[in-house]
Design a protein around this motif. Structure first.
Motif, PDB file in Angstrom:
ATOM      1  N   ARG A 139      41.643  16.716  34.478  1.00  0.00           N
ATOM      2  CA  ARG A 139      40.220  15.968  35.279  1.00  0.00           C
ATOM      3  C   ARG A 139      41.040  14.420  34.951  1.00  0.00           C
ATOM      4  O   ARG A 139      42.255  13.300  35.621  1.00  0.00           O
ATOM      5  CB  ARG A 139      39.126  15.507  35.045  1.00  0.00           C
ATOM      6  N   ARG A 140      41.258  14.019  33.698  1.00  0.00           N
ATOM      7  CA  ARG A 140      42.035  12.866  33.052  1.00  0.00           C
ATOM      8  C   ARG A 140      42.995  12.485  32.969  1.00  0.00           C
ATOM      9  O   ARG A 140      43.536  11.174  33.644  1.00  0.00           O
ATOM     10  CB  ARG A 140      41.356  13.000  31.070  1.00  0.00           C
ATOM     11  N   MET A 141      44.015  14.016  33.409  1.00  0.00           N
ATOM     12  CA  MET A 141      45.733  13.143  33.858  1.00  0.00           C
ATOM     13  C   MET A 141      45.554  13.255  35.211  1.00  0.00           C
ATOM     14  O   MET A 141      46.712  13.719  35.828  1.00  0.00           O
ATOM     15  CB  MET A 141      46.308  14.450  33.449  1.00  0.00           C
ATOM     16  N   ASP A 142      44.688  13.383  36.173  1.00  0.00           N
ATOM     17  CA  ASP A 142      44.375  13.281  37.858  1.00  0.00           C
ATOM     18  C   ASP A 142      45.121  14.597  38.252  1.00  0.00           C
ATOM     19  O   ASP A 142      45.913  14.386  39.545  1.00  0.00           O
ATOM     20  CB  ASP A 142      45.044  12.250  38.379  1.00  0.00           C
ATOM     21  N   ARG A 143      44.752  15.599  37.756  1.00  0.00           N
ATOM     22  CA  ARG A 143      45.773  17.277  38.248  1.00  0.00           C
ATOM     23  C   ARG A 143      44.270  17.466  38.638  1.00  0.00           C
ATOM     24  O   ARG A 143      43.429  18.491  38.181  1.00  0.00           O
ATOM     25  CB  ARG A 143      45.960  17.935  37.379  1.00  0.00           C
ATOM     26  N   SER A 144      44.039  17.310  40.016  1.00  0.00           N
ATOM     27  CA  SER A 144      42.519  17.565  40.528  1.00  0.00           C
ATOM     28  C   SER A 144      42.834  19.225  40.390  1.00  0.00           C
ATOM     29  O   SER A 144      41.498  19.886  40.318  1.00  0.00           O
ATOM     30  CB  SER A 144      42.270  16.707  41.477  1.00  0.00           C
ATOM     31  N   VAL A 145      43.375  19.496  41.166  1.00  0.00           N
ATOM     32  CA  VAL A 145      43.093  20.977  41.576  1.00  0.00           C
ATOM     33  C   VAL A 145      43.072  21.903  40.265  1.00  0.00           C
ATOM     34  O   VAL A 145      42.772  23.277  40.086  1.00  0.00           O
ATOM     35  CB  VAL A 145      44.092  21.412  42.655  1.00  0.00           C
ATOM     36  N   GLU A 146      43.919  21.362  39.507  1.00  0.00           N
ATOM     37  CA  GLU A 146      44.428  22.614  38.130  1.00  0.00           C
ATOM     38  C   GLU A 146      42.595  22.476  37.577  1.00  0.00           C
ATOM     39  O   GLU A 146      42.330  23.150  36.631  1.00  0.00           O
ATOM     40  CB  GLU A 146      45.608  21.802  37.045  1.00  0.00           C
ATOM     41  N   ALA A 147      42.470  21.010  37.956  1.00  0.00           N
ATOM     42  CA  ALA A 147      41.192  21.130  36.781  1.00  0.00           C
ATOM     43  C   ALA A 147      39.580  21.817  37.253  1.00  0.00           C
ATOM     44  O   ALA A 147      38.981  21.961  36.860  1.00  0.00           O
ATOM     45  CB  ALA A 147      40.599  19.791  36.709  1.00  0.00           C
ATOM     46  N   ALA A 148      40.005  21.652  38.827  1.00  0.00           N
ATOM     47  CA  ALA A 148      38.857  22.818  39.546  1.00  0.00           C
ATOM     48  C   ALA A 148      38.825  23.693  39.601  1.00  0.00           C
ATOM     49  O   ALA A 148      37.774  24.534  39.078  1.00  0.00           O
ATOM     50  CB  ALA A 148      38.824  22.293  41.348  1.00  0.00           C
ATOM     51  N   ALA A 149      40.180  24.573  39.448  1.00  0.00           N
ATOM     52  CA  ALA A 149      40.315  25.951  38.854  1.00  0.00           C
ATOM     53  C   ALA A 149      39.570  26.168  37.282  1.00  0.00           C
ATOM     54  O   ALA A 149      38.867  27.291  36.916  1.00  0.00           O
ATOM     55  CB  ALA A 149      42.039  26.162  39.022  1.00  0.00           C
ATOM     56  N   ALA A 150      40.481  25.035  37.033  1.00  0.00           N
ATOM     57  CA  ALA A 150      39.762  25.602  34.829  1.00  0.00           C
ATOM     58  C   ALA A 150      37.804  24.942  35.223  1.00  0.00           C
ATOM     59  O   ALA A 150      37.204  25.919  34.133  1.00  0.00           O
ATOM     60  CB  ALA A 150      40.361  24.603  34.213  1.00  0.00           C
ATOM     61  N   TYR A 151      37.642  24.438  36.083  1.00  0.00           N
ATOM     62  CA  TYR A 151      36.108  24.041  36.059  1.00  0.00           C
ATOM     63  C   TYR A 151      35.656  25.812  36.373  1.00  0.00           C
ATOM     64  O   TYR A 151      34.459  26.320  35.889  1.00  0.00           O
ATOM     65  CB  TYR A 151      35.309  23.380  36.914  1.00  0.00           C
ATOM     66  N   ARG A 152      35.678  25.895  37.631  1.00  0.00           N
ATOM     67  CA  ARG A 152      35.504  27.466  38.062  1.00  0.00           C
ATOM     68  C   ARG A 152      35.451  28.517  37.079  1.00  0.00           C
ATOM     69  O   ARG A 152      34.393  28.984  36.954  1.00  0.00           O
ATOM     70  CB  ARG A 152      36.222  27.656  39.588  1.00  0.00           C
ATOM     71  N   ARG A 153      36.990  28.698  36.500  1.00  0.00           N
ATOM     72  CA  ARG A 153      36.935  29.856  35.983  1.00  0.00           C
ATOM     73  C   ARG A 153      35.893  29.734  34.100  1.00  0.00           C
ATOM     74  O   ARG A 153      34.883  30.722  33.828  1.00  0.00           O
ATOM     75  CB  ARG A 153      38.300  29.595  34.709  1.00  0.00           C
TER      76      ARG A 153
END
Length: 72
Positions: A36-50
């Motif tokens: 999220r801090r790196m503005d990689r929202s799609v990957e951040a969302a996947a990690a939050y979901r996991r």
């Protein structure tokens, strides 16, 4: 600590180099925060979901859902 000191990219690389933590929700939450801090929202969302899939704590789930909403 590395990411908090300002080197978020290296902090993520260090996290990604760890083995055996795929079933640990805080590992995924930490990855999500760095992404999220790196503005990689799609990957951040996947990690939050996991992380959400793995946590059983109501307060942590609520926090993770709020963060997920921020990146989606």
């Amino acid at each position: 600590a590395v990411a908090l000191a300002g080197d978020v990219e290296n902090g993520l690389a260090l996290l990604d180099g760890l083995d055996g933590l795929d079933g640990y929700h805080l590992f995924h939450a930490a990855r999500a925060d760095l992404l999220r801090r790196m503005d990689r929202s799609v990957e951040a969302a996947a990690a939050y979901r996991r992380a959400l899939e793995l946590t059983t704590n109501h307060s942590e789930s609520r926090f993770l859902r709020q963060r997920l909403a921020e990146v989606t």
